[in-house]
Scaffold this motif. Structure first.
Motif, mmCIF file in Angstrom:
data_model
loop_
_atom_site.group_PDB
_atom_site.id
_atom_site.type_symbol
_atom_site.label_atom_id
_atom_site.label_comp_id
_atom_site.label_asym_id
_atom_site.label_seq_id
_atom_site.Cartn_x
_atom_site.Cartn_y
_atom_site.Cartn_z
ATOM 1 N N GLU A 36 -12.990 13.621 -3.758
ATOM 2 C CA GLU A 36 -12.754 12.180 -3.813
ATOM 3 C C GLU A 36 -13.209 11.482 -2.535
ATOM 4 N N GLU A 37 -13.032 12.153 -1.392
ATOM 5 C CA GLU A 37 -13.411 11.552 -0.112
ATOM 6 C C GLU A 37 -14.923 11.559 0.079
ATOM 7 N N ALA A 38 -15.573 12.648 -0.308
ATOM 8 C CA ALA A 38 -17.037 12.694 -0.230
ATOM 9 C C ALA A 38 -17.644 11.620 -1.122
ATOM 10 N N PHE A 39 -17.103 11.479 -2.320
ATOM 11 C CA PHE A 39 -17.587 10.465 -3.263
ATOM 12 C C PHE A 39 -17.393 9.065 -2.684
ATOM 13 N N PHE A 40 -16.233 8.820 -2.094
ATOM 14 C CA PHE A 40 -15.946 7.510 -1.506
ATOM 15 C C PHE A 40 -16.939 7.177 -0.394
ATOM 16 N N HIS A 41 -17.146 8.114 0.532
ATOM 17 C CA HIS A 41 -18.015 7.823 1.674
ATOM 18 C C HIS A 41 -19.484 7.727 1.270
ATOM 19 N N GLY A 42 -19.901 8.507 0.276
ATOM 20 C CA GLY A 42 -21.266 8.360 -0.219
ATOM 21 C C GLY A 42 -21.497 6.988 -0.818
ATOM 22 N N ASN A 43 -20.534 6.527 -1.614
ATOM 23 C CA ASN A 43 -20.607 5.179 -2.187
ATOM 24 C C ASN A 43 -20.588 4.108 -1.104
ATOM 25 N N ARG A 44 -19.674 4.273 -0.145
ATOM 26 C CA ARG A 44 -19.521 3.272 0.914
ATOM 27 C C ARG A 44 -20.808 3.104 1.714
ATOM 28 N N ALA A 45 -21.401 4.227 2.149
ATOM 29 C CA ALA A 45 -22.622 4.158 2.954
ATOM 30 C C ALA A 45 -23.772 3.548 2.159
ATOM 31 N N ALA A 46 -23.893 3.941 0.893
ATOM 32 C CA ALA A 46 -24.960 3.379 0.056
ATOM 33 C C ALA A 46 -24.767 1.879 -0.128
ATOM 34 N N ASP A 47 -23.524 1.455 -0.354
ATOM 35 C CA ASP A 47 -23.245 0.023 -0.520
ATOM 36 C C ASP A 47 -23.589 -0.764 0.742
ATOM 37 N N GLU A 48 -23.263 -0.208 1.903
ATOM 38 C CA GLU A 48 -23.565 -0.901 3.160
ATOM 39 C C GLU A 48 -25.069 -1.108 3.320
ATOM 40 N N ILE A 49 -25.834 -0.086 2.983
ATOM 41 C CA ILE A 49 -27.294 -0.192 3.096
ATOM 42 C C ILE A 49 -27.854 -1.153 2.054
ATOM 43 N N ARG B 29 0.829 -1.210 0.000
ATOM 44 C CA ARG B 29 0.000 0.000 0.000
ATOM 45 C C ARG B 29 0.860 1.256 0.000
ATOM 46 N N ARG B 30 0.384 2.264 -0.713
ATOM 47 C CA ARG B 30 1.059 3.561 -0.740
ATOM 48 C C ARG B 30 0.890 4.272 0.602
ATOM 49 N N ALA B 31 1.834 5.160 0.898
ATOM 50 C CA ALA B 31 1.699 5.988 2.098
ATOM 51 C C ALA B 31 0.538 6.959 1.941
ATOM 52 N N PHE B 32 0.420 7.546 0.733
ATOM 53 C CA PHE B 32 -0.586 8.578 0.481
ATOM 54 C C PHE B 32 -1.258 8.317 -0.865
ATOM 55 N N THR B 33 -2.557 8.166 -0.834
ATOM 56 C CA THR B 33 -3.310 7.988 -2.068
ATOM 57 C C THR B 33 -4.751 8.391 -1.807
ATOM 58 N N LEU B 34 -5.554 8.341 -2.847
ATOM 59 C CA LEU B 34 -6.973 8.661 -2.739
ATOM 60 C C LEU B 34 -7.793 7.453 -3.172
ATOM 61 N N PRO B 35 -8.831 7.107 -2.415
ATOM 62 C CA PRO B 35 -9.257 7.741 -1.169
ATOM 63 C C PRO B 35 -8.324 7.403 -0.010
ATOM 64 N N VAL B 36 -8.455 8.163 1.076
ATOM 65 C CA VAL B 36 -7.609 7.990 2.253
ATOM 66 C C VAL B 36 -7.715 6.576 2.813
#
Length: 540
Positions: free
Chosen positions: A518-531, A205-212
């Motif tokens: 990128e982070e907002a997009f990631f968390h929106g996707n993540r929460a929707a996927d969980e539901i 894994r990279r030290a720094f990448t997107l998403p966090v």
């Protein structure tokens, strides 16, 4: 006690402007504009809500409620629609959708009110690339598998310039007049960045990448979050005024904080996360006249029938089986309620303790760790472009930065449309940090006082700015973005906050510690996927 003009200018622009203010009074007669944005009265209503009864005819049922219409909330809604799930509603407090990514428009051009670009994602960020493909922004891959963006959507040349010691120069680093020591330190700084760009942990894994979420959590990288970026720079032996200014500008630009206030992890993240490998340029920018409002408009076009604007959520009541979201219909001045199986909380985390009933009574310890900084943004409509002082000045660019200004300068809305003459709009950004005092200071000033600050600041580089500007609209962001201060970005508080509370799922950039699309997009996707996984399991 009301501050004098001299005191206001000193507070916002620095000591040198006191003498100038004594000699120069702004003439804003004939200048139009207004302060836009959130209605403080509605905000106070949310804070002071006393739970009146909602009558039965104003109660409805939905499977899911999304609270908040920024990029995270819109992404979750878009994900639901793409997954053929339609039993949801999105509630947004403001009359405009998009949060800090929203945009505006006048008679000839659109312009941003906040975030104004998206770096081209690296190939590993496939969900974001899928969105860009869907929007028709891409044109294949290069030989390394990196996505290619159509040229018309990439920031056009000239991209950046800096006003330094009375002249405009290309780029954001002031090379003119640099000493050998300055050159050596800049080269050594780049070597440090190259080291972290190439660094990989034992899992690759990279030290720094997107998403966090895809960054390494190795102790070597996580330890960087324990100190400030300025401490890290000093520990590396850096003292060049130009280099320190450049790093400070970077932190203020992405985080609204100085290098003293920013975590070293976040400071290095800025320089490393968007570079494929050492020797490469940082990823180019995707941009539009309206900035990231372009993405807001796209999402909104897909989910508009599920969105309710001017819907101020005042309380969220949850138990083991369902969740009730009570909101004020601001237009009709009626309290309404939605009973749902689950909710996505896509509003800023600081608001959770005001609206989630259990958090009002017993707020989780981690909530106090979330600190947000304030900004104000202004859109200046000009009848023509400011004239260059010198023939050799670098021309008007997309991003225009003034070296000795506490603001971030401005972006030019007409630049991407190749409109290089005549009327334009400058979007001016001024970060103010995360203190309560800064927030109070910002909201204590009216339109005329803020206009005075803006015009005085821009007059450093544009002596004719007053004669060209016709209108100035201003938006004050009291809690614009999360503050990635030391000991927060890689903290347990963030990890805890990402977990659902009963049937409330959280999705916003706060949960990454950095406020990026990128982070907002990631968390929106993540929460929707969980539901969606829960819904599919229940339907089996």
């Amino acid at each position: 006690m009301k501050l004098t003009r001299r005191e206001i200018l000193k507070s916002f622009l620095g000591l040198p402007f006191i003498l100038k203010a004594c000699r120069f009074e702004q003439d804003i007669a004939g200048l139009t504009g207004e302060i836009l944005g959130a209605d403080a009265k509605v905000g106070h209503l949310i804070r002071d809500y006393s739970a009146p009864e909602v009558i039965d005819e104003n109660i409805e049922n939905k499977a899911v409620v999304i609270v908040g219409g920024g990029i995270a909330g819109l992404t979750a809604a878009w994900k639901f629609k793409k997954s053929n799930f339609h039993d949801f509603v999105l509630l947004e407090l403001e009359p405009r959708i998009g949060g800090t990514a929203q945009s505006g428009r006048n008679s000839f051009i659109s312009y941003p009110w906040g975030a104004h670009y998206l770096p081209v994602p690296l190939k590993e960020n496939q969900p974001l690339i899928d969105l860009l493909n869907e929007m028709g922004l891409t044109e294949g891959r290069d030989e390394r598998g990196e996505v290619l963006i159509k040229e018309e959507y990439l920031c056009r040349y000239p991209e950046e310039r800096i006003f330094y010691r009375g002249r405009w120069y290309e780029g954001l680093y002031p090379h003119i007049g640099e000493s050998e020591r300055d050159k050596q330190e800049l080269a050594e700084f780049q070597k440090k960045i190259d080291f972290w760009v190439n660094w990989r942990d034992s899992s690759g894994r990279r030290a720094f990448t997107l998403p966090v979420a895809n960054c390494s959590d190795d102790a070597e990288t996580s330890s960087l979050d324990k100190i400030s970026f300025s401490e890290w720079l000093r520990m590396q032996g850096f003292s060049s005024e130009r280099l320190l200014w450049y790093c400070n500008y970077a932190c203020r630009d992405d985080y609204g904080l100085t290098i003293d206030e920013t975590s070293a992890w976040a400071g290095l993240f800025y320089f490393c996360s968007r570079v494929r490998e050492s020797g490469d340029e940082a990823q180019p920018f995707i941009t539009f006249p309206e900035g990231n409002g372009y993405f807001v408009d796209y999402f909104y076009s897909k989910v508009k029938e599920h969105v309710r604007l001017k819907a101020a959520v005042v309380e969220i009541i949850t138990n083991d089986n369902d969740v009730t979201v009570v909101y004020l219909d601001v237009v009709e001045q009626k309290y309404r309620a939605i009973k749902a199986k689950m909710a996505i909380f896509a509003a800023p985390m600081f608001t959770a303790r005001f609206v989630i009933r259990d958090f009002k009574e017993n707020p989780p310890d981690y909530l106090k760790e979330f600190e947000h900084n304030c900004w104000f943004v202004a859109n200046l409509t000009l009848k023509d472009r400011p004239k260059s002082r010198f023939q050799q000045d670098f021309p008007l660019s997309w991003d225009n930065v003034i070296y000795d200004s506490p603001s971030l300068g401005y972006v030019c809305a007409t630049h991407q449309k190749c409109i290089d003459y005549g009327p334009t709009v400058f979007t001016y950004y001024h970060p103010m940090g995360n203190s309560k005092e800064s927030r109070m200071k910002l909201f204590s000033l009216g339109w005329e006082e803020l206009v005075d600050i803006i015009l005085m600041d821009l007059s450093r580089a544009h002596k004719d700015i007053n004669s060209l500007v016709e209108r100035i609209d201003i938006m004050r962001w009291g809690h614009a973005m999360i503050s990635p201060r030391p000991a927060f970005v890689r903290s347990q508080a963030l990890r805890k906050a990402q977990k659902p509370y009963r049937n409330i799922f959280f999705a916003n950039t706060d949960l990454s510690g950095v406020a990026l699309f990128e982070e907002a997009f990631f968390h929106g996707n993540r929460a929707a996927d969980e539901i969606l996984r829960i819904i599919r399991h229940q339907n089996l």
